[in-house]
Design a protein around this motif. Structure first.
Motif, PDB file in Angstrom:
ATOM      1  N   MET A 190       1.135  -1.208  -0.030  1.00 17.87           N
ATOM      2  CA  MET A 190       0.312   0.215   0.494  1.00 17.87           C
ATOM      3  C   MET A 190       0.848   0.742  -0.146  1.00 17.87           C
ATOM      4  N   ALA A 191       1.985   1.206   0.663  1.00 18.22           N
ATOM      5  CA  ALA A 191       2.882   2.836   0.378  1.00 18.22           C
ATOM      6  C   ALA A 191       3.596   2.627  -0.356  1.00 18.22           C
ATOM      7  N   GLY A 192       3.805   1.761  -1.515  1.00 19.61           N
ATOM      8  CA  GLY A 192       3.634   2.489  -3.033  1.00 19.61           C
ATOM      9  C   GLY A 192       5.797   1.943  -2.676  1.00 19.61           C
ATOM     10  N   GLY A 193       6.440   1.332  -3.997  1.00 23.63           N
ATOM     11  CA  GLY A 193       7.932   0.907  -3.884  1.00 23.63           C
ATOM     12  C   GLY A 193       8.045  -0.598  -3.732  1.00 23.63           C
ATOM     13  N   SER A 194       8.979  -0.739  -3.452  1.00 21.77           N
ATOM     14  CA  SER A 194       9.005  -2.037  -3.177  1.00 21.77           C
ATOM     15  C   SER A 194       9.389  -2.472  -0.961  1.00 21.77           C
ATOM     16  N   ILE A 195       9.484  -3.668  -1.251  1.00 20.46           N
ATOM     17  CA  ILE A 195       8.966  -3.806   0.224  1.00 20.46           C
ATOM     18  C   ILE A 195      10.510  -3.649   0.799  1.00 20.46           C
ATOM     19  N   THR A 196      10.706  -2.666   2.214  1.00 22.51           N
ATOM     20  CA  THR A 196      11.702  -3.206   3.025  1.00 22.51           C
ATOM     21  C   THR A 196      11.651  -3.816   3.728  1.00 22.51           C
ATOM     22  N   LYS A 197      13.168  -4.254   4.274  1.00 26.54           N
ATOM     23  CA  LYS A 197      13.352  -4.696   5.292  1.00 26.54           C
ATOM     24  C   LYS A 197      13.025  -4.277   6.556  1.00 26.54           C
ATOM     25  N   ALA A 198      12.988  -3.760   7.070  1.00 31.38           N
ATOM     26  CA  ALA A 198      12.107  -3.489   8.119  1.00 31.38           C
ATOM     27  C   ALA A 198      11.305  -3.324   8.333  1.00 31.38           C
ATOM     28  N   ALA A 199       9.977  -2.928   7.073  1.00 30.16           N
ATOM     29  CA  ALA A 199       8.669  -3.551   7.282  1.00 30.16           C
ATOM     30  C   ALA A 199       8.288  -4.514   7.488  1.00 30.16           C
ATOM     31  N   LEU A 200       9.249  -6.262   6.589  1.00 30.75           N
ATOM     32  CA  LEU A 200       9.513  -7.620   6.837  1.00 30.75           C
ATOM     33  C   LEU A 200       9.612  -7.777   8.215  1.00 30.75           C
ATOM     34  N   ALA A 201      10.470  -6.999   9.259  1.00 32.50           N
ATOM     35  CA  ALA A 201      10.977  -7.049  10.207  1.00 32.50           C
ATOM     36  C   ALA A 201      10.052  -6.692  11.226  1.00 32.50           C
ATOM     37  N   LEU A 202       9.524  -6.560  10.944  1.00 30.50           N
ATOM     38  CA  LEU A 202       7.790  -5.773  11.971  1.00 30.50           C
ATOM     39  C   LEU A 202       6.719  -6.460  11.203  1.00 30.50           C
ATOM     40  N   ALA A 203       6.805  -6.935  10.697  1.00 32.35           N
ATOM     41  CA  ALA A 203       5.513  -8.680  10.520  1.00 32.35           C
ATOM     42  C   ALA A 203       6.214  -9.193  11.457  1.00 32.35           C
ATOM     43  N   GLU A 204       6.838  -9.672  10.525  1.00 31.19           N
ATOM     44  CA  GLU A 204       7.512 -10.871  11.754  1.00 31.19           C
ATOM     45  C   GLU A 204       7.933 -10.603  13.262  1.00 31.19           C
ATOM     46  N   THR A 205       8.199  -9.710  13.321  1.00 25.60           N
ATOM     47  CA  THR A 205       7.972  -9.225  14.890  1.00 25.60           C
ATOM     48  C   THR A 205       6.509  -9.439  15.438  1.00 25.60           C
ATOM     49  N   CYS A 206       5.710  -8.625  14.433  1.00 27.19           N
ATOM     50  CA  CYS A 206       4.080  -9.143  15.234  1.00 27.19           C
ATOM     51  C   CYS A 206       4.161 -10.984  14.981  1.00 27.19           C
ATOM     52  N   GLN A 207       4.265 -11.207  14.234  1.00 25.49           N
ATOM     53  CA  GLN A 207       3.724 -12.453  14.253  1.00 25.49           C
ATOM     54  C   GLN A 207       4.512 -13.510  15.061  1.00 25.49           C
ATOM     55  N   ASN A 208       5.607 -13.471  15.756  1.00 25.74           N
ATOM     56  CA  ASN A 208       6.365 -13.494  16.599  1.00 25.74           C
ATOM     57  C   ASN A 208       5.348 -13.362  18.860  1.00 25.74           C
ATOM     58  N   THR A 209       5.027 -11.674  18.592  1.00 26.76           N
ATOM     59  CA  THR A 209       4.302 -11.896  19.417  1.00 26.76           C
ATOM     60  C   THR A 209       2.685 -12.737  19.552  1.00 26.76           C
ATOM     61  N   LEU A 210       1.789 -12.338  18.727  1.00 25.28           N
ATOM     62  CA  LEU A 210       0.862 -12.883  18.609  1.00 25.28           C
ATOM     63  C   LEU A 210       0.989 -13.983  18.724  1.00 25.28           C
ATOM     64  N   PHE A 211       2.170 -15.405  18.494  1.00 26.66           N
ATOM     65  CA  PHE A 211       1.797 -16.771  18.994  1.00 26.66           C
ATOM     66  C   PHE A 211       2.349 -16.864  20.337  1.00 26.66           C
ATOM     67  N   GLU A 212       3.530 -15.393  21.246  1.00 30.26           N
ATOM     68  CA  GLU A 212       3.763 -15.698  22.525  1.00 30.26           C
ATOM     69  C   GLU A 212       2.590 -14.997  23.693  1.00 30.26           C
ATOM     70  N   ASP A 213       2.497 -14.454  23.111  1.00 28.83           N
ATOM     71  CA  ASP A 213       1.584 -13.821  23.459  1.00 28.83           C
ATOM     72  C   ASP A 213      -0.339 -13.620  23.855  1.00 28.83           C
ATOM     73  N   GLY A 214      -0.197 -13.928  22.704  1.00 30.38           N
ATOM     74  CA  GLY A 214      -1.429 -14.159  22.232  1.00 30.38           C
ATOM     75  C   GLY A 214      -2.703 -14.833  23.047  1.00 30.38           C
ATOM     76  N   VAL A 215      -2.912 -15.948  23.363  1.00 33.50           N
ATOM     77  CA  VAL A 215      -3.832 -16.913  24.563  1.00 33.50           C
ATOM     78  C   VAL A 215      -3.615 -15.992  25.305  1.00 33.50           C
ATOM     79  N   LYS A 216      -2.370 -15.273  26.229  1.00 34.96           N
ATOM     80  CA  LYS A 216      -2.204 -15.218  27.890  1.00 34.96           C
ATOM     81  C   LYS A 216      -2.820 -13.218  26.955  1.00 34.96           C
ATOM     82  N   ALA A 217      -3.067 -12.554  26.735  1.00 35.23           N
ATOM     83  CA  ALA A 217      -4.138 -11.187  26.441  1.00 35.23           C
ATOM     84  C   ALA A 217      -4.992 -11.825  26.553  1.00 35.23           C
ATOM     85  N   TYR A 218      -5.805 -12.772  25.369  1.00 36.98           N
ATOM     86  CA  TYR A 218      -7.044 -13.027  25.424  1.00 36.98           C
ATOM     87  C   TYR A 218      -7.913 -13.609  26.763  1.00 36.98           C
TER      88      TYR A 218
END
Length: 366
Positions: A190-218
């Protein structure tokens, strides 16, 4: 092609931060319009008015009518002009916030976003999802900039039903799955251009956080309390997913969501609940490892996200309805075309039915 990463001007999160909203946003102007639905106003208006008690300016409140449609955007724009508003502030859930972002865009005003739930990754994005007055997906409105300020009071988020947090997790869970697909397929985010490594890192951190803390937070939010896991998941749902999807890209999971909006039985489900099933469908389309598909399905099961067609309330005329979903999913301009492979409605139809079978097996396993 240049690499692009976009984000809001400032992101603020913490327990009780709504009490300090004037301190955080007062410098943006002297006339503020707060837009929220009637329920959200009942739990936030007094807090906001108290914060602005000594403000040398004017604040107004307007009730959101419930749908992010062109009709509602135009109605609110007229109020903005009539009141000579300097800053628009959206308080509430995804459709309220998307509407307010659109109002800000069309009126060339700063926008502040105050999510009261963590049910989507809409708050941080430069995007509004526009629906018809009847709630059917119409188009994406790509905005020239992200919100000026995003402010999240985690106690207010924790006071909302746990189902809403789970829906946000479903939306956020798509972030890495779709960013990876876009990266592999050289898709355009959506941002245009090509995908940065920072965006991929944020996306992967997002997934890791969900798996680690998702059930506990729920589980914590089921008791309306704020724990460290809740803070982490609110950040993942709101910021990490918001930046990750926008700068990393969308793919099949959100297109399947858009297809599902064409079936009336799904209209009482939240955005992230439909996206969750879209993730399973995308993983099947990509023929990912069964281990990954089962991990996602089991996680969704643990927080009561739908992983079968029956849980999406599609139980009659299934083949006919899924054919319709598949056609809408593959419409011209849909993000499914960011995938590395060409995808047809027949492919989507098959993947949805296969994902349903996997979901049923996980749902009924111990």
């Amino acid at each position: 092609m240049g690499r692009i990463l976009i984000s809001p001007g400032k992101y603020i999160q913490g327990k009780g931060e709504l009490q300090r909203i004037q301190e955080h946003i007062g410098q943006l102007g002297s006339s503020f319009l707060f837009i929220a639905d009637s329920f959200v106003q009942s739990i936030t208006r007094e807090i906001i008015e108290t914060s602005f008690a000594n403000f040398q300016g004017t604040i107004y409140f307007e009730t959101f009518q419930g749908e992010c449609s062109k009709t509602e955007i135009n109605r609110l724009s007229e109020i903005v002009k009539e009141k000579k508003i300097d800053v628009v502030v959206g308080v509430g859930g995804g459709k309220t916030l998307d509407t307010v972002k659109a109002v800000s865009y069309y009126n060339h005003l700063p926008v502040v976003i105050v999510p009261t739930i963590a049910s989507t990754d809409a708050p941080c994005s430069a995007l509004s999802v526009i629906y018809t007055d009847d709630g059917v997906f119409e188009e994406y409105l790509l905005l020239p900039k992200n919100p000026d300020i995003v402010l999240v009071d985690t106690q207010i988020v924790a006071n909302a039903p746990a189902r809403l947090l789970a829906a946000g997790i479903g939306d956020a869970l798509a972030t890495y799955v779709e960013a990876r697909a876009c990266y592999e397929g050289n898709g355009t985010p959506m941002a245009g251009g090509s995908i940065t490594k920072a965006a991929l890192a944020l996306a992967e951190t997002c997934q890791n956080t969900l798996f680690e803390d998702g059930v506990k937070a729920y589980l914590a939010v089921e008791r309306n309390v704020v724990t460290e896991a809740v803070e982490n998941i609110v950040e993942a749902n709101t910021y990490l997913s918001g930046i990750g999807f926008e700068s990393g890209g969308l793919a099949a999971a959100h297109s399947v969501h858009n297809g599902l909006t064409a079936i009336k039985e799904t209209h009482d489900l939240y955005h992230g609940e439909k996206v969750a099933f879209g993730i399973l469908t995308q993983l099947v389309l990509e023929n990912r490892d069964m281990e990954e598909i089962e991990k996602v399905a089991k996680f969704c099961k643990d927080i009561h996200l739908p992983i079968t067609l029956e849980q999406l309330h599609i139980t009659e005329q299934v083949e006919e309805k899924i054919r319709k979903v598949a056609e809408v999913t593959c419409a011209e301009g849909e993000t499914i075309h960011n995938m590395a492979m060409d995808v047809t409605p027949d492919d989507v139809y098959a993947a949805i039915l296969a994902a349903d079978e996997i979901g049923k097996r996980i749902l009924h396993s111990n």
